[in-house]
Design a protein around this motif. Sequence first.
Motif, PDB file in Angstrom:
ATOM      1  N   ARG A  29       1.163  -1.227  -0.241  1.00 49.49           N
ATOM      2  CA  ARG A  29      -0.045   0.019  -0.118  1.00 49.49           C
ATOM      3  C   ARG A  29       1.216   1.139  -0.123  1.00 49.49           C
ATOM      4  NH1 ARG A  29      -4.022   1.654   4.812  1.00 49.49           N
ATOM      5  NH2 ARG A  29      -1.727   1.502   5.673  1.00 49.49           N
ATOM      6  N   PHE A  39      -3.128   0.008  -3.495  1.00 45.18           N
ATOM      7  CA  PHE A  39      -2.405  -1.319  -3.247  1.00 45.18           C
ATOM      8  C   PHE A  39      -2.253  -2.487  -4.258  1.00 45.18           C
ATOM      9  CE2 PHE A  39      -5.739   0.249  -0.226  1.00 45.18           C
ATOM     10  CZ  PHE A  39      -5.277  -0.165   0.634  1.00 45.18           C
ATOM     11  N   SER A  65      -4.515  -4.551  -8.099  1.00 43.11           N
ATOM     12  CA  SER A  65      -4.571  -3.439  -7.219  1.00 43.11           C
ATOM     13  C   SER A  65      -6.075  -2.986  -8.024  1.00 43.11           C
ATOM     14  CB  SER A  65      -3.621  -2.381  -7.440  1.00 43.11           C
ATOM     15  OG  SER A  65      -4.332  -2.506  -9.455  1.00 43.11           O
ATOM     16  N   VAL A  93     -10.687   2.424   3.465  1.00 42.95           N
ATOM     17  CA  VAL A  93      -9.326   1.787   2.977  1.00 42.95           C
ATOM     18  C   VAL A  93      -9.183   1.238   4.639  1.00 42.95           C
ATOM     19  CG1 VAL A  93      -6.988   2.310   2.672  1.00 42.95           C
ATOM     20  CG2 VAL A  93      -8.925   2.795   1.211  1.00 42.95           C
ATOM     21  N   ASN A  97      -8.292  -2.662   5.535  1.00 43.78           N
ATOM     22  CA  ASN A  97      -7.372  -3.233   6.222  1.00 43.78           C
ATOM     23  C   ASN A  97      -6.997  -3.515   7.284  1.00 43.78           C
ATOM     24  OD1 ASN A  97      -5.603  -2.236   4.271  1.00 43.78           O
ATOM     25  ND2 ASN A  97      -5.300   0.116   5.312  1.00 43.78           N
TER      26      ASN A  97
END
Length: 175
Positions: A29, A39, A65, A93, A97
């Motif tokens: 990332r 990503f 990605s 995001v 994660n």
Amino acid sequence: MVRYFLIFTLSAVGLFFCFQNNGMAEYYRYTDSNGVVHFTDNLNDIPIDQRKKMESFEGVKEKESIDATQAEEAAGEEQGASGEAGDSLNKKVNKLNERIRALNAWKLKLNKTYGELDKRRQDLAKAREKAMSAEEIKVVNEKTKAFNEDIFAYEQDRIAYEKERTAVGKDASSD
């Protein structure tokens, strides 16, 4: 007794093949000069000047990605044309994660359980070879039955993990 041996053998073979392709990959990332988070699983996709600031993860490989442009457009539609779109994207995001970290912890737990089950399988095989009396055979059969129940529970947990892994991959692709 033959039935338990057959169940035992099939279970061991099934466990062996469960982890032949575990879907784990290293990914990265980074944030570009425009503040867009990217990503990828290909280090060559990351600009050289960004490599010192990138983050590396070992996790679920679902897509090479994430198209940050599509994610920004989606965030913009949700927040209108205001400046909150970037904040919304960052929240998405971060949430993604967190889910990936949870998946990685779950995978570690599954791997540990797999190792424990494999050791128990080996111990049961040795015990079966040494069992001579009817009482010893009965004890081994009871342990085998409990072992098979634990394998079933493990398989249910692994299936749930795979479903969540797939859901995370779809969410990453749609954002």
